[in-house]
Design a protein around this motif. Structure first.
Motif, PDB file in Angstrom:
ATOM      1  N   ASP A   5       0.826  -1.208   0.000  1.00 32.38           N
ATOM      2  CA  ASP A   5       0.000   0.000   0.000  1.00 32.38           C
ATOM      3  C   ASP A   5       0.860   1.259   0.000  1.00 32.38           C
ATOM      4  N   LEU A   6       1.914   1.249   0.793  1.00 28.13           N
ATOM      5  CA  LEU A   6       2.835   2.390   0.816  1.00 28.13           C
ATOM      6  C   LEU A   6       3.500   2.583  -0.542  1.00 28.13           C
ATOM      7  N   PHE A   7       3.842   1.464  -1.191  1.00 28.47           N
ATOM      8  CA  PHE A   7       4.468   1.548  -2.515  1.00 28.47           C
ATOM      9  C   PHE A   7       3.509   2.176  -3.528  1.00 28.47           C
ATOM     10  N   CYS A   8       2.253   1.815  -3.477  1.00 30.64           N
ATOM     11  CA  CYS A   8       1.249   2.388  -4.389  1.00 30.64           C
ATOM     12  C   CYS A   8       1.073   3.883  -4.133  1.00 30.64           C
ATOM     13  N   VAL A   9       1.019   4.257  -2.850  1.00 32.81           N
ATOM     14  CA  VAL A   9       0.875   5.677  -2.507  1.00 32.81           C
ATOM     15  C   VAL A   9       2.069   6.476  -2.994  1.00 32.81           C
ATOM     16  N   ALA A  10       3.278   5.913  -2.850  1.00 31.62           N
ATOM     17  CA  ALA A  10       4.500   6.628  -3.233  1.00 31.62           C
ATOM     18  C   ALA A  10       4.692   6.681  -4.743  1.00 31.62           C
ATOM     19  N   SER A  11       4.215   5.667  -5.457  1.00 32.31           N
ATOM     20  CA  SER A  11       4.482   5.581  -6.891  1.00 32.31           C
ATOM     21  C   SER A  11       3.568   6.467  -7.728  1.00 32.31           C
ATOM     22  N   MET A  12       2.342   6.720  -7.271  1.00 29.20           N
ATOM     23  CA  MET A  12       1.397   7.494  -8.073  1.00 29.20           C
ATOM     24  C   MET A  12       1.886   8.909  -8.383  1.00 29.20           C
ATOM     25  N   PRO A  13       2.382   9.687  -7.410  1.00 32.94           N
ATOM     26  CA  PRO A  13       2.891  11.023  -7.748  1.00 32.94           C
ATOM     27  C   PRO A  13       4.049  10.982  -8.730  1.00 32.94           C
ATOM     28  N   PRO A 125       2.023  16.937  -1.860  1.00 30.22           N
ATOM     29  CA  PRO A 125       0.567  17.104  -1.847  1.00 30.22           C
ATOM     30  C   PRO A 125      -0.167  15.952  -2.536  1.00 30.22           C
ATOM     31  N   ALA A 126       0.453  15.349  -3.565  1.00 34.58           N
ATOM     32  CA  ALA A 126      -0.192  14.226  -4.249  1.00 34.58           C
ATOM     33  C   ALA A 126      -0.312  13.025  -3.320  1.00 34.58           C
ATOM     34  N   ILE A 127       0.683  12.810  -2.476  1.00 35.84           N
ATOM     35  CA  ILE A 127       0.608  11.715  -1.501  1.00 35.84           C
ATOM     36  C   ILE A 127      -0.528  11.974  -0.510  1.00 35.84           C
ATOM     37  N   CYS A 128      -0.731  13.244  -0.156  1.00 33.10           N
ATOM     38  CA  CYS A 128      -1.821  13.569   0.765  1.00 33.10           C
ATOM     39  C   CYS A 128      -3.178  13.196   0.186  1.00 33.10           C
ATOM     40  N   ARG A 129      -3.311  13.337  -1.132  1.00 30.20           N
ATOM     41  CA  ARG A 129      -4.600  13.068  -1.766  1.00 30.20           C
ATOM     42  C   ARG A 129      -4.836  11.591  -2.056  1.00 30.20           C
ATOM     43  N   GLU A 130      -3.785  10.772  -1.935  1.00 28.92           N
ATOM     44  CA  GLU A 130      -3.934   9.348  -2.215  1.00 28.92           C
ATOM     45  C   GLU A 130      -4.717   8.653  -1.100  1.00 28.92           C
ATOM     46  N   LYS A 131      -5.562   7.709  -1.487  1.00 29.43           N
ATOM     47  CA  LYS A 131      -6.318   6.939  -0.515  1.00 29.43           C
ATOM     48  C   LYS A 131      -5.365   6.073   0.299  1.00 29.43           C
ATOM     49  N   GLY A 132      -5.504   6.105   1.599  1.00 30.87           N
ATOM     50  CA  GLY A 132      -4.624   5.340   2.469  1.00 30.87           C
ATOM     51  C   GLY A 132      -3.359   6.069   2.859  1.00 30.87           C
ATOM     52  N   SER A 133      -3.306   7.382   2.601  1.00 30.69           N
ATOM     53  CA  SER A 133      -2.139   8.160   2.995  1.00 30.69           C
ATOM     54  C   SER A 133      -1.974   8.140   4.514  1.00 30.69           C
TER      55      SER A 133
END
Length: 414
Positions: A5-13, A125-133
């Motif tokens: 989950d952390l990897f998904c949150v970090a990779s999207m931005p 800020p993109a990490i803040c907007r990710e679900k599960g941040s």
């Protein structure tokens, strides 16, 4: 939260940055030529003088107060540590690879100055907007994220235009001497000859002319009969005198730096803050207009990055070991050192226990070189092609490195 989950949150931005960068490269293709070299120069001037200052100034004015500055005092020190350690590692790399004289400033700048503004403003800020941040409510997280990232950009700009700018200037001064061999005895390069030797700068003519003057102050060559007889104290004094005369205050007080000062004044002085910030502020239209302009900075800069990276594909002849060394410094050694520094500061109570703030401090050690280094090399006409190659490979690998380190940092602070 699990590691996946952390990897998904970090990779999207990071993926968002890659998509916009790819679009910039596509627009810069010769067949398309929407974002060609001349267009990038003009757009870069708008970013430098308008978009970035508006972005930095409005975010600082809105989010930084006198009380919050007491909590954020460690960030300038943290950035100073990144610059000092990066410079030390860059100096070792120069000695190991025997880099040419005109590239020494570029290597030191690439190792010392990271992209402390544009990438954090996109990623955090993109990490803040990710679900599960792991940073809580998206709106609150976004507000503080912009404050931290804007402060990082502002301080990074000060170090870039005061330290890296002068490093590149000093290393490029020898090129000016070689071009003017007829005046080697006086060690002075005339502005007329200098204007014909370098490409057109990205900054206005007045900034360029001020840079020409720095070549007029060079250390005198020591004669063989007096070698070793000059006291060390006199040498140090001579170096300090030349540095003070060559210091370009216009470059240090770049538009982003000036906007930083204005943002601090508006944010930290309550009476001034009430005039510009808030729904009932009499001059809120000024703040809102500047914020609207600043919103254009992030996508525009990212497009320019993509266009500039395309130039690196067309350049060859750069020492591969030099590029590998810069990549190792920025993506291996500096992040490892950053973990030690930040965790040590947390242990001794120097950093307040905000996971988002700690994440920003850690991320400052793992970003690629600052894009404005390319602007600086163009101003002095030293290492422009080599800079394009360095930026190409460091930003190409940033997708992997930033995703990995962001994931690890999220796990570390969460």
């Amino acid at each position: 939260m699990g590691l996946v989950d952390l990897f998904c949150v970090a990779s999207m931005p990071v993926l968002k940055v890659l998509l916009i960068t790819a679009l910039g490269s596509f627009l810069a293709l010769d067949n398309i030529d929407i974002l060609g070299e001349n267009a990038r120069k003009h757009v870069n001037q708008i970013v430098f003088f308008v978009f970035n200052p508006a972005l930095v100034g409005t975010n600082l004015a809105k989010t930084i107060t006198f009380s919050s500055m007491k909590l954020l005092w460690f960030m300038p020190l943290n950035i100073l540590v990144t610059v000092l350690i990066g410079s030390a590692l860059g100096w070792i790399l120069i000695k190991f690879t025997r880099a040419p004289q005109h590239l020494k400033g570029l290597v030191l700048g690439s190792c010392a100055a990271g992209n402390l503004g544009n990438l954090p403003i996109i990623i955090i800020p993109a990490i803040c907007r990710e679900k599960g941040s792991p940073f809580g409510e998206p709106d609150i997280c976004h507000t503080y994220a912009m404050a931290y990232a804007s402060l990082s950009m502002a301080i990074g700009a000060i170090f870039l235009w005061s330290y890296v700018y002068n490093m590149v200037r000093v290393s490029s001064s020898n090129i000016g001497k070689e071009v003017n061999t007829d005046e080697s005895k006086s060690n002075c390069v005339t502005p007329e000859k200098l204007q014909g030797s370098y490409e057109e700068p990205l900054l206005p003519p007045e900034d360029h002319s001020s840079m020409e003057s720095v070549y007029q102050f060079t250390l005198p060559q020591s004669n063989s009969d007096v070698k070793g007889k000059v006291p060390m104290s006199d040498k140090i004094k001579l170096h300090l005198m030349n540095f003070s005369r060559n210091l370009n205050l216009k470059a240090i007080f770049a538009p982003s730096t000036t906007a930083t000062i204005i943002g601090f004044i508006i944010g930290t002085i309550p009476l001034v803050r009430k005039l510009f910030i808030g729904s009932t502020a009499p001059f809120r239209v000024v703040q809102d207009s500047a914020a609207l302009i600043g919103d254009a900075a992030i996508p525009t800069v990212t497009l320019i990055v993509g266009g500039n990276l395309l130039k690196g594909l067309k350049v060859s002849g750069v020492q591969p070991l030099l590029v590998v060394g810069i990549i190792a410094v920025r993506y291996i050694f500096l992040p490892l050192v950053g973990i030690i520094v930040v965790k040590g500061a947390i242990h001794f109570g120097l950093v307040h226990p905000d996971p988002l703030y700690q994440f920003v401090l850690l991320l400052q050690y793992a970003v690629p070189p600052a894009m404005n280094i390319g602007t600086i090399t163009q101003l002095f006409g030293a290492g422009q092609s080599e800079c394009s190659v360095i930026l190409l490979w460091t930003y190409a690998l940033a997708s992997v490195a930033l995703t990995f380190w962001s994931t690890f940092f999220l796990w570390l602070v969460a």
